[in-house]
Design an enzyme around this catalytic site. Structure first.
Site, PDB file in Angstrom:
ATOM      1  N   ASP A 226      17.997 -18.646  20.769  1.00  0.00           N
ATOM      2  CA  ASP A 226      18.811 -19.096  21.777  1.00  0.00           C
ATOM      3  C   ASP A 226      19.027 -17.910  22.903  1.00  0.00           C
ATOM      4  O   ASP A 226      18.848 -16.921  22.415  1.00  0.00           O
ATOM      5  CB  ASP A 226      20.287 -19.514  21.249  1.00  0.00           C
ATOM      6  CG  ASP A 226      20.971 -20.499  22.133  1.00  0.00           C
ATOM      7  OD1 ASP A 226      20.231 -20.595  23.458  1.00  0.00           O
ATOM      8  OD2 ASP A 226      21.743 -21.156  21.938  1.00  0.00           O
TER       9      ASP A 226
HETATM   10  C1  BGC Z   1      22.281 -22.903  24.993  1.00  0.00           C
HETATM   11  C2  BGC Z   1      20.868 -23.529  24.771  1.00  0.00           C
HETATM   12  C3  BGC Z   1      20.206 -23.452  25.865  1.00  0.00           C
HETATM   13  C4  BGC Z   1      20.092 -21.968  26.390  1.00  0.00           C
HETATM   14  C5  BGC Z   1      19.163 -21.975  27.746  1.00  0.00           C
HETATM   15  C6  BGC Z   1      22.180 -21.536  25.714  1.00  0.00           C
HETATM   16  O1  BGC Z   1      23.384 -21.099  26.115  1.00  0.00           O
HETATM   17  O2  BGC Z   1      22.950 -22.593  23.646  1.00  0.00           O
HETATM   18  O3  BGC Z   1      21.004 -24.872  24.224  1.00  0.00           O
HETATM   19  O4  BGC Z   1      19.014 -24.034  25.744  1.00  0.00           O
HETATM   20  O5  BGC Z   1      21.281 -21.550  26.584  1.00  0.00           O
HETATM   21  O6  BGC Z   1      20.111 -22.338  28.683  1.00  0.00           O
END
Ligand code: BGC
Length: 737
Positions: A226
């Protein structure tokens, strides 16, 4: 060139750079390997013009399909497949290779800040829908990113908190949807979660990222972090994480190279991660189509269809709905009818291609006069005049439709209450008093408390966050263009304190204990026989369905349940036929009933459908921590079939052949366990006889109860006992030989 050859041409520094990401949304272009684009997801393509991710709110227009909270309520895998495919078309047309979704974390608590991004409180429903989303997407040459792996069910302290979950619950509840999607849909990537799982960062969790994901489930894709989840690049690569996002991360790249040089990291681990990035890039290049386009209107229409199927009709006293399309004037009350709440905040926020509002759509569907009153200001700034005007508008109309909802839901913050803003509830009460023919439409990303005010409201429509075409979808349901078929994917409790998660949420001091264990959502309410406002699986229709007797047979080690379902009304409709399983007299702890399968079927008025629900053997399994594997318990399995978890109309039992669940006996096994095992009992009997005493003393029930919990190895601690360590070891060898 083979991957090995390509790797052999790369330096350690280039390999490290490949595993580090190029910028916010791209992998790194290294030594001729092109960069590819990954972006959010899941309910629309959030492609940012700038690669730095700085403008969180700024992205190219794309269809804002219903978020997962709504898709989950459709219980319709075929529809979710089509949404996945449409997302794939848009992603491909926008040059996106990996769309960051689906999110398959479970709605453990109704307060979860990202519940709107997740499908359900149930792992089976979540898994079945996500499988189709991934298949639809990947069929279009765009990869999915199954997230957030794993146990990411809260926002509070999300980057650090340890989700502490017992082994059985972890496998059976929180990992189960991931397992299903990995096995059945083979996602290109899996995204690790921010949080820790039982004390270890998900990004560094070797057991999770390698032993479970790859060794046990056979995952052959790439694990991406993530965004910002990685604390230690070396530890992450060692655990099985391939791509750290976002990039670039020069310090991390250098740390990887140093670790390889000084022997702290096996060079093969870096090779493996780099090879997986190469493989992902290959897939992306093969799937890309620079000439691809998509049909904006057709996708808007699909967004409307999906949204209309997601609406859950909770109450409809006296058949107030559907409203007639002529002859009855309508008062539309509530700012949300004009300014829709249609998605949540955070990384999934999409810039829609267009935005329907319910007020305009209602006006388009009825020939009768429509009056509007805002009723409240979104910022809460009302001196009472907006509410007063709304009450008078409602009084003057034949029917009032009041739109209320939550103020906000966003990634990064859990909610602190189940309650709607009190002023909105007060408005509903005043409108109902002025016009008893009142319909309330809710806009919210997770369940809200409806008790006790809903009792005074004749019709209640749960319209979630429905995406850009939600306004039209609500109008379609209100006027009967669509017969509602949405069903609750999460229980609506009477009060927050009733919820199984309540005493163990959100944890403290860096830990949240999943104390309710297997009893997530309706399972916990059912186990305690608690009343709820609206049960899991519930939803009304404008027609009624009756169920004949279910039958079942064993098929391929699993079970096939069949049930005739009749549409008794004069309107075509869809029924979501739900099959819940239980194992009476089970040898292990069980929840009262678990969703085992379902079917979403269109049944014309007056017709009967022969509904078939397959329960594959994998869905009969439970995790046995003593054996460290999945097993099917042999014997009678009961399947209750009905229209919700609390509206079970027919049941059928099938005898299922079980797996070998014998737990090997050890020195630590108790006398009771030895005696319960036929071979153990025999060996023990003989040993007692040989030592001069019989097991006679154990025939006394009090003595047996008293000694039953004594591990065999402890027998030696008693004076004069012939069962010293050597003898016990011999008995173990004899029984397990
Ligand atoms: C989120 C993800 C997301 C990623 C990219 C993170 O803050 O938890 O779900 O895909 O950011 O934006």
């Amino acid at each position: 060139m083979s991957t090995d050859d390509r790797l052999s041409h790369l330096s350690a520094a280039e390999k490290a750079a490949l595993t580090g990401g190029g910028d916010f949304w791209h992998t790194a272009a290294v030594a001729g390997v092109p960069a590819i684009t990954l972006t959010d997801g899941p309910h629309g393509v959030r492609l940012q013009r700038t690669g730095d991710g700085a403008g969180l709110l700024d992205s190219e227009p794309a269809t804002c399909f219903p978020p997962a909270v709504a898709l989950g309520s459709t219980w319709d895998p075929e529809l979710v497949h089509r949404v996945g495919a449409a997302l794939g078309e848009e992603a491909r047309a926008m040059g996106v290779s990996v769309l960051l979704g689906p999110g398959v974390n479970l709605k453990r608590t109704p307060l979860g800040g990202r519940n709107f991004e997740y499908y359900a409180e149930d792992p089976l429903l979540t898994g079945v829908l996500a499988v189709e989303w991934v298949r639809g997407l990947q069929d279009r040459g765009v990869g999915a990113s199954l997230k957030h792996f794993a146990v990411n069910s809260q926002e509070t302290d999300r980057m650090r908190v340890s989700a502490d979950v017992d082994e059985r619950t972890l496998h059976e509840v929180y990992l189960r949807a991931f397992r299903r999607v990995v096995r059945e849909a083979r996602p290109w990537t899996v995204m690790c979660a921010y949080n820790k799982v039982n004390g270890v960062h998900a990004s560094e969790h070797r057991w999770l990222l390698t032993e479970v994901l790859r060794d046990e489930w056979g995952f052959d894709g790439l694990v991406v972090s993530d965004w910002g989840a990685v604390v230690d690049r070396v530890a992450a690569v060692r655990a099985g994480l391939d791509l750290t996002m976002p990039g670039p991360d020069t310090a991390g790249d250098e740390a990887l190279v140093r670790a390889v040089e000084d022997g702290a990291l096996d060079p093969a681990a870096l090779d493996t991660a780099a090879a997986r990035v190469l493989a992902l890039v290959d897939r992306a290049v093969a799937g890309a189509d620079p000439g691809a386009t998509y049909d904006v209107d057709a996708h808007h229409a699909l967004a409307r269809e999906a949204a209309s199927r997601a609406v859950v009709l909770l109450r409809n006293e006296g058949g107030l709905l559907p409203l007639p399309r002529e002859g009855a004037s309508v008062a539309v009350i509530g700012e949300h009818a004009r300014t829709p709440r249609y998605q949540g905040g955070g990384s999934s926020r999409v810039t829609p291609t267009r935005l329907d509002d319910a007020l305009a759509e209602i006006t388009a569907l009825t020939t009768a006069p429509v009056a509007f009153a805002a009723g409240y200001a979104l910022d809460g700034d009302d001196d009472g005049s907006l509410a007063a005007e709304a009450v008078e508008t409602a009084r003057a109309a034949d029917v009032a439709v009041v739109f209320i909802g939550t103020a906000e839901e966003t990634e990064g913050r859990d909610r602190d209450s189940l309650d709607l803003p009190p002023a909105r509830v007060a408005l509903v009460e005043r409108v109902v008093a002025a016009n008893p023919r009142t319909v309330v439409v809710l806009s919210n990303g997770a369940v809200v408390r409806t008790a006790p005010w809903d009792r005074a409201v004749p019709a209640l429509v749960e319209a979630w966050l429905l995406g850009q075409a939600g306004g039209g979808a609500v109008a379609d349901v209100l006027f009967g263009v669509v017969n509602p078929s949405g069903r609750l994917a999460e229980t609506i409790p009477l009060a927050l304190a009733d919820h199984p998660s309540h005493l163990d949420f959100p944890g403290e001091a860096g830990h949240v204990r999943y104390g309710e264990g297997l009893h997530i959502g309706h399972r916990g309410f059912d186990a305690r026989g608690q009343e709820v406002a609206y049960p899991f699986g519930f939803g009304l229709s404008y027609t009624t369905f009756s169920y004949g007797a279910a039958t079942a047979s064993e098929v391929d080690g699993g079970v096939e349940v069949r049930v005739p379902v009749t549409n008794d009304g004069d309107r075509d409709g869809r029924e979501v036929v739900q099959v819940y399983g239980s194992v009476p007299g089970s040898a292990v702890r069980r929840v009262p009933r678990e969703l085992k399968g379902f079917a979403c079927v269109e049944i014309p008025a007056g017709r009967t459908a022969e509904v078939v629900v397959r329960v594959p053997r994998a869905d009969l399994e439970h995790w046995d921590p003593r054996l460290g594997r999945w097993v099917v318990e042999g014997g009678e399995h009961v399947f209750e079939v009905g229209a919700s978890s609390r509206d079970l109309r027919t049941a059928v039992a099938v005898v299922v052949e079980g797996d070998d669940t014998r737990v090997p006996l050890t020195a630590d096994s108790t006398l009771g366990e030895w005696r319960a095992d036929p071979r153990g009992a025999e060996v023990l009997e003989r040993a007692f006889a040989e030592s001069g005493g019989g097991l006679g003393v154990l025939a006394d029930s009090q003595v047996s109860a008293f000694l039953g919990s004594l591990p065999l190895s402890r027998l030696g601690a008693f004076p004069g006992s012939p069962f010293d360590a050597g003898v016990v070891a011999e008995l173990v060898a004899r029984v397990e030989s």
